[in-house]
Design a protein around this motif. Structure first.
Motif, PDB file in Angstrom:
ATOM      1  N   ARG A  11      26.578   7.375  10.704  1.00  6.94           N
ATOM      2  CA  ARG A  11      26.194   6.545  11.850  1.00  6.94           C
ATOM      3  C   ARG A  11      26.943   6.961  13.104  1.00  6.94           C
ATOM      4  O   ARG A  11      26.351   7.103  14.177  1.00  6.94           O
ATOM      5  CB  ARG A  11      26.480   5.058  11.574  1.00  6.94           C
ATOM      6  CG  ARG A  11      25.485   4.368  10.705  1.00  6.94           C
ATOM      7  CD  ARG A  11      25.642   2.847  10.759  1.00  6.94           C
ATOM      8  NE  ARG A  11      26.946   2.344  10.384  1.00  6.94           N
ATOM      9  CZ  ARG A  11      27.334   2.109   9.132  1.00  6.94           C
ATOM     10  NH1 ARG A  11      26.529   2.354   8.124  1.00  6.94           N
ATOM     11  NH2 ARG A  11      28.532   1.616   8.892  1.00  6.94           N
ATOM     12  N   ASP A  15      25.187   8.407  16.358  1.00  3.90           N
ATOM     13  CA  ASP A  15      25.372   7.667  17.609  1.00  3.90           C
ATOM     14  C   ASP A  15      25.933   8.587  18.696  1.00  3.90           C
ATOM     15  O   ASP A  15      25.517   8.516  19.854  1.00  3.90           O
ATOM     16  CB  ASP A  15      26.286   6.457  17.409  1.00  3.90           C
ATOM     17  CG  ASP A  15      25.588   5.283  16.732  1.00  3.90           C
ATOM     18  OD1 ASP A  15      24.336   5.245  16.743  1.00  3.90           O
ATOM     19  OD2 ASP A  15      26.304   4.417  16.193  1.00  3.90           O
ATOM     20  N   PRO A  94      17.172   5.045  18.084  1.00  5.49           N
ATOM     21  CA  PRO A  94      17.502   3.621  17.917  1.00  5.49           C
ATOM     22  C   PRO A  94      17.514   2.889  19.257  1.00  5.49           C
ATOM     23  O   PRO A  94      17.858   3.462  20.285  1.00  5.49           O
ATOM     24  CB  PRO A  94      18.909   3.645  17.320  1.00  5.49           C
ATOM     25  CG  PRO A  94      19.116   5.023  16.816  1.00  5.49           C
ATOM     26  CD  PRO A  94      18.259   5.914  17.641  1.00  5.49           C
ATOM     27  N   ARG A  95      17.124   1.612  19.222  1.00  6.39           N
ATOM     28  CA  ARG A  95      17.130   0.797  20.440  1.00  6.39           C
ATOM     29  C   ARG A  95      18.561   0.512  20.899  1.00  6.39           C
ATOM     30  O   ARG A  95      18.809   0.300  22.070  1.00  6.39           O
ATOM     31  CB  ARG A  95      16.389  -0.512  20.196  1.00  6.39           C
ATOM     32  CG  ARG A  95      14.906  -0.296  20.015  1.00  6.39           C
ATOM     33  CD  ARG A  95      14.178  -1.625  19.831  1.00  6.39           C
ATOM     34  NE  ARG A  95      12.787  -1.385  19.564  1.00  6.39           N
ATOM     35  CZ  ARG A  95      12.223  -1.480  18.364  1.00  6.39           C
ATOM     36  NH1 ARG A  95      12.939  -1.828  17.323  1.00  6.39           N
ATOM     37  NH2 ARG A  95      10.949  -1.232  18.204  1.00  6.39           N
ATOM     38  N   SER A  96      19.486   0.423  19.950  1.00  5.65           N
ATOM     39  CA  SER A  96      20.907   0.293  20.257  1.00  5.65           C
ATOM     40  C   SER A  96      21.598   1.364  19.419  1.00  5.65           C
ATOM     41  O   SER A  96      20.949   2.262  18.916  1.00  5.65           O
ATOM     42  CB  SER A  96      21.409  -1.114  19.901  1.00  5.65           C
ATOM     43  OG  SER A  96      21.346  -1.320  18.502  1.00  5.65           O
ATOM     44  N   LEU A  98      23.352   2.857  16.032  1.00  2.61           N
ATOM     45  CA  LEU A  98      23.160   2.611  14.604  1.00  2.61           C
ATOM     46  C   LEU A  98      24.250   1.673  14.086  1.00  2.61           C
ATOM     47  O   LEU A  98      23.991   0.803  13.254  1.00  2.61           O
ATOM     48  CB  LEU A  98      23.159   3.925  13.831  1.00  2.61           C
ATOM     49  CG  LEU A  98      21.986   4.850  14.151  1.00  2.61           C
ATOM     50  CD1 LEU A  98      22.180   6.207  13.482  1.00  2.61           C
ATOM     51  CD2 LEU A  98      20.669   4.238  13.734  1.00  2.61           C
ATOM     52  N   GLN A 100      25.707  -0.686  15.743  1.00  2.00           N
ATOM     53  CA  GLN A 100      25.359  -2.048  16.164  1.00  2.00           C
ATOM     54  C   GLN A 100      24.229  -2.603  15.302  1.00  2.00           C
ATOM     55  O   GLN A 100      24.237  -3.783  14.952  1.00  2.00           O
ATOM     56  CB  GLN A 100      24.958  -2.065  17.644  1.00  2.00           C
ATOM     57  CG  GLN A 100      24.821  -3.459  18.199  1.00  2.00           C
ATOM     58  CD  GLN A 100      26.127  -4.243  18.151  1.00  2.00           C
ATOM     59  OE1 GLN A 100      27.156  -3.768  18.604  1.00  2.00           O
ATOM     60  NE2 GLN A 100      26.092  -5.435  17.604  1.00  2.00           N
ATOM     61  N   ALA A 101      23.259  -1.768  14.939  1.00  2.00           N
ATOM     62  CA  ALA A 101      22.144  -2.220  14.097  1.00  2.00           C
ATOM     63  C   ALA A 101      22.652  -2.686  12.734  1.00  2.00           C
ATOM     64  O   ALA A 101      22.214  -3.717  12.212  1.00  2.00           O
ATOM     65  CB  ALA A 101      21.121  -1.102  13.930  1.00  2.00           C
ATOM     66  N   ASN A 104      24.586  -5.977  13.261  1.00  5.25           N
ATOM     67  CA  ASN A 104      23.646  -7.086  13.495  1.00  5.25           C
ATOM     68  C   ASN A 104      23.015  -7.548  12.189  1.00  5.25           C
ATOM     69  O   ASN A 104      22.867  -8.749  11.948  1.00  5.25           O
ATOM     70  CB  ASN A 104      22.557  -6.679  14.486  1.00  5.25           C
ATOM     71  CG  ASN A 104      23.070  -6.558  15.896  1.00  5.25           C
ATOM     72  OD1 ASN A 104      24.153  -7.019  16.238  1.00  5.25           O
ATOM     73  ND2 ASN A 104      22.288  -5.909  16.743  1.00  5.25           N
ATOM     74  N   GLN A 105      22.620  -6.592  11.349  1.00 10.12           N
ATOM     75  CA  GLN A 105      22.024  -6.944  10.054  1.00 10.12           C
ATOM     76  C   GLN A 105      23.038  -7.665   9.170  1.00 10.12           C
ATOM     77  O   GLN A 105      22.717  -8.660   8.533  1.00 10.12           O
ATOM     78  CB  GLN A 105      21.495  -5.691   9.347  1.00 10.12           C
ATOM     79  CG  GLN A 105      20.988  -5.917   7.947  1.00 10.12           C
ATOM     80  CD  GLN A 105      19.773  -6.820   7.869  1.00 10.12           C
ATOM     81  OE1 GLN A 105      19.078  -7.039   8.848  1.00 10.12           O
ATOM     82  NE2 GLN A 105      19.510  -7.363   6.690  1.00 10.12           N
TER      83      GLN A 105
END
Length: 154
Positions: A11, A15, A94-96, A98, A100-101, A104-105
């Motif tokens: 990640r 990133d 990615p929108r943000s 990886l 952070q994704a 968030n999950q």
């Protein structure tokens, strides 16, 4: 190295690559699509591109429309790119980040668990403060990330 550590390392590396890439300038496809825009910028007719691809002019027209409507394969785009003396660059961006994704999950999974427990405790007149709940969610989320169990068991 544990699986979750390798995933975290992957990640971070991806990133870094996304941050270093200038993707904003190519993020939006031209209104007419990449195939037509590049073909026209090269001052190449559909007939010439058709000859280079060994297909009919009508098939080139169909390819250009298919690209606009998402009905073209990566394989076909690669062929067209080569015929236009281009390289196909394929990426999922990615929108943000990886990282952070994943976080968030993990927070969403932890929040669901703790919210259920908090509701139960509230019904028993043992409510937990929102600050304590947030701290518990964050702690659990970090643990889920560390264990590599963010998306649930396979």
């Amino acid at each position: 190295m544990q699986h979750s550590e390798r995933a975290a390392q992957a990640r971070r590396e991806l990133d870094r690559k996304f941050r270093a890439a200038d993707l904003e300038s190519i993020h939006a496809r031209p209104h007419s699509g990449w195939i037509r825009a590049i073909r026209e910028a090269l001052d190449m007719s559909q007939a010439v591109l058709a000859r280079r691809l060994e297909i009919t002019r009508g098939s080139v027209n169909k390819l250009e429309h298919a690209e606009l409507h998402g009905g073209i394969t990566v394989s076909k785009l690669t062929e067209v790119a080569a015929a236009l003396d281009c390289t196909l660059v394929y990426a999922l961006v990615p929108r943000s980040t990886l990282e952070q994704a994943v976080l968030n999950q993990a927070r969403a999974v932890a929040a669901e668990t703790f919210r259920y427990a908090a509701r139960t405790m509230e019904l028993e007149d043992q409510a937990v403060s929102s600050d304590r709940l947030r701290e518990a969610i964050e702690r659990d989320a970090q643990e889920l990330v560390r264990k590599g169990n963010v998306w649930g068991t396979p």
